[in-house]
Design an enzyme around this catalytic site. Structure first.
Site, PDB file in Angstrom:
ATOM      1  N   VAL A   1      -3.251  -3.373  -6.788  1.00 21.85           N
ATOM      2  CA  VAL A   1      -2.169  -3.209  -6.168  1.00 21.85           C
ATOM      3  C   VAL A   1      -2.091  -3.326  -4.583  1.00 21.85           C
ATOM      4  O   VAL A   1      -1.315  -3.827  -4.289  1.00 21.85           O
ATOM      5  CB  VAL A   1      -1.686  -1.559  -6.704  1.00 21.85           C
ATOM      6  CG1 VAL A   1      -0.282  -1.457  -5.819  1.00 21.85           C
ATOM      7  CG2 VAL A   1      -1.559  -1.566  -8.010  1.00 21.85           C
ATOM      8  N   CYS A   2      -3.342  -2.907  -4.021  1.00 17.08           N
ATOM      9  CA  CYS A   2      -3.461  -3.242  -2.724  1.00 17.08           C
ATOM     10  C   CYS A   2      -3.437  -4.769  -2.309  1.00 17.08           C
ATOM     11  O   CYS A   2      -2.895  -5.157  -1.192  1.00 17.08           O
ATOM     12  CB  CYS A   2      -4.733  -2.613  -2.096  1.00 17.08           C
ATOM     13  SG  CYS A   2      -4.774  -0.674  -2.422  1.00 17.08           S
ATOM     14  N   ASP A   3      -4.081  -5.511  -3.119  1.00 18.53           N
ATOM     15  CA  ASP A   3      -4.071  -6.875  -3.027  1.00 18.53           C
ATOM     16  C   ASP A   3      -2.580  -7.453  -2.978  1.00 18.53           C
ATOM     17  O   ASP A   3      -2.147  -8.193  -2.065  1.00 18.53           O
ATOM     18  CB  ASP A   3      -4.752  -7.446  -4.012  1.00 18.53           C
ATOM     19  CG  ASP A   3      -4.782  -8.774  -4.061  1.00 18.53           C
ATOM     20  OD1 ASP A   3      -4.019  -9.616  -4.397  1.00 18.53           O
ATOM     21  OD2 ASP A   3      -6.292  -9.697  -4.084  1.00 18.53           O
TER      22      ASP A   3
END
Length: 181
Positions: free
Chosen positions: A73-75
């Site tokens: 999700v951070c990616d």
């Protein structure tokens, strides 16, 4: 490390504002609301050079906050803001702040083609996390969030994502940026 632990003592605790896979967590630091003066912070870039809020003076600033760029999700969040940054004015700066080590951030940005977002690390003193109220007590990571600060240094938008494994509302944040231009 002892100096950091001293700084963490006495911080306001805000339990249950966010969850990680449904488990409630505690955020440390003040609640930041639109209309407030943006708190200063010191983070570091990939070369371990300090970066402060004042480095973005007179710019509209989008601060994308991620727990770790090594997660899916951070990616996605970093890539999405990088893509969106390409269409924004040069009066807008987009930064991503995480607790990742600067060397890991540099590697990630190179591999992911992140070239329009300044990826910065709060690992040393958790200055950003403490000052913006997004430091997770139980994990010593930053909670997923988005802040928009206008060119006068006032907070105009805040989203602290309630479930850390979910993406922020990109459209809402970007609509505030477009209104400020």
């Amino acid at each position: 490390m002892q100096a950091l632990m001293k700084k963490l003592k006495g911080l306001e605790e805000r339990p249950g504002l966010v969850t990680f896979q449904g488990q409630p967590l505690t955020l440390l630091g003040p609640e930041i609301k639109p209309g407030l003066k943006a708190p200063d912070f010191t983070v570091v870039d990939k070369d371990l050079k300090p970066v402060n809020l004042s480095d973005f003076k007179d710019q509209i600033l989008v601060i994308s906050v991620t727990p770790s760029l090594d997660t899916p999700v951070c990616d996605l969040q970093a890539r999405r803001f990088n893509q969106e940054a390409a269409g924004l004015s040069d009066k807008v700066a987009v930064i991503n702040i995480s607790m990742d080590l600067p060397f890991a951030i540099a590697r990630f940005c190179t591999q992911a083609g992140i070239d329009r977002v300044y990826a910065l690390s709060d690992y040393q003193e958790a200055s950003f996390g403490r000052n913006y109220g997004v430091l997770i007590k139980e994990l010593r990571l930053l909670s997923r969030a988005v802040f928009v600060i206008d060119s006068n240094g006032l907070v105009r938008y805040v989203e602290i994502v309630p479930e850390i494994t979910q993406e922020p509302d990109y459209e809402k944040a970007l609509s505030v940026v477009k209104e400020l231009k």
